[in-house]
Design a protein around this motif. Structure first.
Motif, PDB file in Angstrom:
ATOM      1  N   UNK A 118      23.593  36.244 -31.912  1.00 55.98           N
ATOM      2  CA  UNK A 118      22.253  36.792 -31.673  1.00 55.98           C
ATOM      3  C   UNK A 118      22.346  38.024 -30.772  1.00 55.98           C
ATOM      4  N   UNK A 119      23.103  37.923 -29.687  1.00 56.00           N
ATOM      5  CA  UNK A 119      23.197  39.020 -28.713  1.00 56.00           C
ATOM      6  C   UNK A 119      23.805  40.272 -29.334  1.00 56.00           C
ATOM      7  N   UNK A 120      24.954  40.093 -29.980  1.00 51.85           N
ATOM      8  CA  UNK A 120      25.643  41.273 -30.524  1.00 51.85           C
ATOM      9  C   UNK A 120      24.903  41.853 -31.723  1.00 51.85           C
ATOM     10  N   UNK A 121      24.309  40.992 -32.549  1.00 54.94           N
ATOM     11  CA  UNK A 121      23.534  41.501 -33.696  1.00 54.94           C
ATOM     12  C   UNK A 121      22.311  42.266 -33.198  1.00 54.94           C
ATOM     13  N   UNK A 122      21.661  41.771 -32.147  1.00 52.42           N
ATOM     14  CA  UNK A 122      20.487  42.469 -31.606  1.00 52.42           C
ATOM     15  C   UNK A 122      20.899  43.841 -31.067  1.00 52.42           C
ATOM     16  N   UNK A 123      21.945  43.875 -30.259  1.00 45.17           N
ATOM     17  CA  UNK A 123      22.373  45.149 -29.658  1.00 45.17           C
ATOM     18  C   UNK A 123      22.839  46.153 -30.715  1.00 45.17           C
ATOM     19  N   UNK A 124      23.446  45.647 -31.776  1.00 41.42           N
ATOM     20  CA  UNK A 124      24.034  46.552 -32.787  1.00 41.42           C
ATOM     21  C   UNK A 124      23.169  46.689 -34.040  1.00 41.42           C
ATOM     22  N   UNK A 125      21.931  46.155 -34.017  1.00 44.28           N
ATOM     23  CA  UNK A 125      21.182  46.045 -35.282  1.00 44.28           C
ATOM     24  C   UNK A 125      20.825  47.377 -35.930  1.00 44.28           C
ATOM     25  N   UNK A 126      20.738  48.444 -35.139  1.00 43.94           N
ATOM     26  CA  UNK A 126      20.404  49.754 -35.721  1.00 43.94           C
ATOM     27  C   UNK A 126      21.600  50.707 -35.724  1.00 43.94           C
ATOM     28  N   UNK A 127      22.790  50.187 -35.444  1.00 41.60           N
ATOM     29  CA  UNK A 127      23.973  51.045 -35.282  1.00 41.60           C
ATOM     30  C   UNK A 127      24.421  51.707 -36.577  1.00 41.60           C
ATOM     31  N   UNK A 128      23.994  51.142 -37.705  1.00 43.34           N
ATOM     32  CA  UNK A 128      24.335  51.739 -38.999  1.00 43.34           C
ATOM     33  C   UNK A 128      23.073  51.991 -39.815  1.00 43.34           C
ATOM     34  N   UNK A 129      21.948  52.178 -39.115  1.00 46.80           N
ATOM     35  CA  UNK A 129      20.684  52.443 -39.812  1.00 46.80           C
ATOM     36  C   UNK A 129      20.831  53.726 -40.639  1.00 46.80           C
ATOM     37  N   UNK A 130      20.496  53.612 -41.928  1.00 45.34           N
ATOM     38  CA  UNK A 130      20.755  54.756 -42.825  1.00 45.34           C
ATOM     39  C   UNK A 130      19.914  55.983 -42.491  1.00 45.34           C
ATOM     40  N   UNK A 131      18.828  55.775 -41.700  1.00 47.68           N
ATOM     41  CA  UNK A 131      18.015  56.924 -41.315  1.00 47.68           C
ATOM     42  C   UNK A 131      18.738  57.779 -40.260  1.00 47.68           C
ATOM     43  N   UNK A 166      27.950  38.266 -37.816  1.00 45.74           N
ATOM     44  CA  UNK A 166      27.152  39.257 -37.076  1.00 45.74           C
ATOM     45  C   UNK A 166      26.652  40.344 -38.032  1.00 45.74           C
ATOM     46  N   UNK A 167      27.529  40.821 -38.920  1.00 46.75           N
ATOM     47  CA  UNK A 167      27.113  41.875 -39.863  1.00 46.75           C
ATOM     48  C   UNK A 167      26.057  41.342 -40.836  1.00 46.75           C
ATOM     49  N   UNK A 168      26.227  40.102 -41.300  1.00 48.15           N
ATOM     50  CA  UNK A 168      25.207  39.507 -42.182  1.00 48.15           C
ATOM     51  C   UNK A 168      23.864  39.410 -41.468  1.00 48.15           C
ATOM     52  N   UNK A 169      23.914  39.043 -40.202  1.00 46.36           N
ATOM     53  CA  UNK A 169      22.675  38.958 -39.413  1.00 46.36           C
ATOM     54  C   UNK A 169      22.014  40.330 -39.341  1.00 46.36           C
ATOM     55  N   UNK A 170      22.802  41.350 -38.995  1.00 45.72           N
ATOM     56  CA  UNK A 170      22.269  42.710 -38.904  1.00 45.72           C
ATOM     57  C   UNK A 170      21.645  43.128 -40.241  1.00 45.72           C
ATOM     58  N   UNK A 171      22.337  42.821 -41.337  1.00 37.80           N
ATOM     59  CA  UNK A 171      21.862  43.288 -42.643  1.00 37.80           C
ATOM     60  C   UNK A 171      20.607  42.566 -43.117  1.00 37.80           C
ATOM     61  N   UNK A 172      20.380  41.351 -42.630  1.00 33.65           N
ATOM     62  CA  UNK A 172      19.162  40.684 -43.090  1.00 33.65           C
ATOM     63  C   UNK A 172      17.957  40.961 -42.183  1.00 33.65           C
ATOM     64  N   UNK A 173      18.178  41.744 -41.121  1.00 36.35           N
ATOM     65  CA  UNK A 173      17.077  42.083 -40.219  1.00 36.35           C
ATOM     66  C   UNK A 173      16.256  43.251 -40.771  1.00 36.35           C
ATOM     67  N   UNK A 174      16.937  44.196 -41.391  1.00 35.57           N
ATOM     68  CA  UNK A 174      16.281  45.442 -41.802  1.00 35.57           C
ATOM     69  C   UNK A 174      15.161  45.202 -42.796  1.00 35.57           C
ATOM     70  N   UNK A 175      14.046  45.812 -42.502  1.00 31.54           N
ATOM     71  CA  UNK A 175      12.844  45.675 -43.326  1.00 31.54           C
ATOM     72  C   UNK A 175      13.058  46.346 -44.679  1.00 31.54           C
ATOM     73  N   UNK A 176      13.544  47.575 -44.641  1.00 30.89           N
ATOM     74  CA  UNK A 176      13.617  48.364 -45.876  1.00 30.89           C
ATOM     75  C   UNK A 176      14.715  47.881 -46.830  1.00 30.89           C
ATOM     76  N   UNK A 177      15.819  47.378 -46.251  1.00 33.82           N
ATOM     77  CA  UNK A 177      16.920  46.949 -47.113  1.00 33.82           C
ATOM     78  C   UNK A 177      16.674  45.599 -47.775  1.00 33.82           C
TER      79      UNK A 177
END
Ligand code: ADP
Ligand code: NI
Length: 199
Positions: free
Chosen positions: A54-67, A94-105
């Motif tokens: 949870x911690x690392x996914x939250x901190x890194x959740x926009x680190x690869x945002x395509x925008x 962690x990467x799966x968590x990050x990828x399922x957070x994004x609204x647009x993806x």
């Protein structure tokens, strides 16, 4: 959390500070820090999920945002995680968590793990309430749009978020922020109307 984990969290904060240093809009490092704090608050109430993910996914959740970045396959997040001896299985989670957070993806698809539910709620909380209002007008200004365009965004997206929260704690925290946005809009239209009549 173990002592070692605390060091990783501090280094993740530094890492996103560097990564976002050129962004002044709604997607800066401060946004990721607020999402991390929201996520901790939800985790503590819900008492469920893997805190490190949870911690690392939250901190890194926009680190690869395509925008903002042209990276593929979570390259920025993976660079940090690989450099910190986190095991392969955990990196994938962690990467799966990050990828399922994004609204647009993930149009229409809801997160299935508790970690993704928490981080998505944490991200959505930062889109509403006082901070959400500030981010929305900052975004509009950055794109040279009139205030009315940002006001429309409340109806298109922000006012819908409280009913899309995953966790009970997320729902509870969203309620108060939602009410504040409604109050803001009520006053906004009230003041706009007064100006019209007088001007
Ligand atoms: P995130 O990726 O963190 O979930 P978004 O990329 O969807 O967030 O949006 C970042 C910020 O920009 C949000 O606070 C959102 O309200 C604002 N924003 C996005 N689209 C618009 C828009 N069309 N008008 C005004 N603000 C917007
Ligand atoms: Ni975000």
């Amino acid at each position: 959390m173990k002592k070692m984990d605390k060091i990783i969290i501090e280094e993740a904060k530094d890492y996103i500070g560097d990564l976002f240093k050129n962004d002044s809009g709604g997607h800066d490092a401060d946004h990721s820090l607020r999402v991390y704090n929201n996520a901790l608050k939800i985790f503590n109430e819900e008492g469920n999920g893997d805190l490190e993910i949870i911690s690392l996914a939250a901190l890194l959740h926009d680190s690869d945002d395509h925008k903002l970045f042209e990276t593929k396959d979570n390259a920025n997040a993976r660079r940090f995680l690989n450099d910190h001896d986190i095991d392969e299985e955990k990196i994938e989670r962690i990467c799966e968590t990050i990828n399922s957070v994004s609204f647009s993806q993930n149009r229409g698809r809801r997160p299935v793990t508790i970690e993704a539910m928490i981080v998505q709620d944490a991200d959505r909380l930062d889109a509403i309430g006082a901070i959400g209002i500030a981010r929305t007008f900052a975004f509009g200004g950055e794109h040279k749009r009139p205030l009315s365009s940002s006001v429309q965004h409340f109806y298109d997206k922000l006012l819908l978020l409280k009913d899309e929260m995953n966790t009970q704690t997320g729902k509870k925290l969203a309620q108060d922020r939602h009410m504040f946005m409604e109050e803001f809009l009520r006053r906004y239209f009230n003041e706009a109307e007064l100006n019209e009549n007088n001007g």
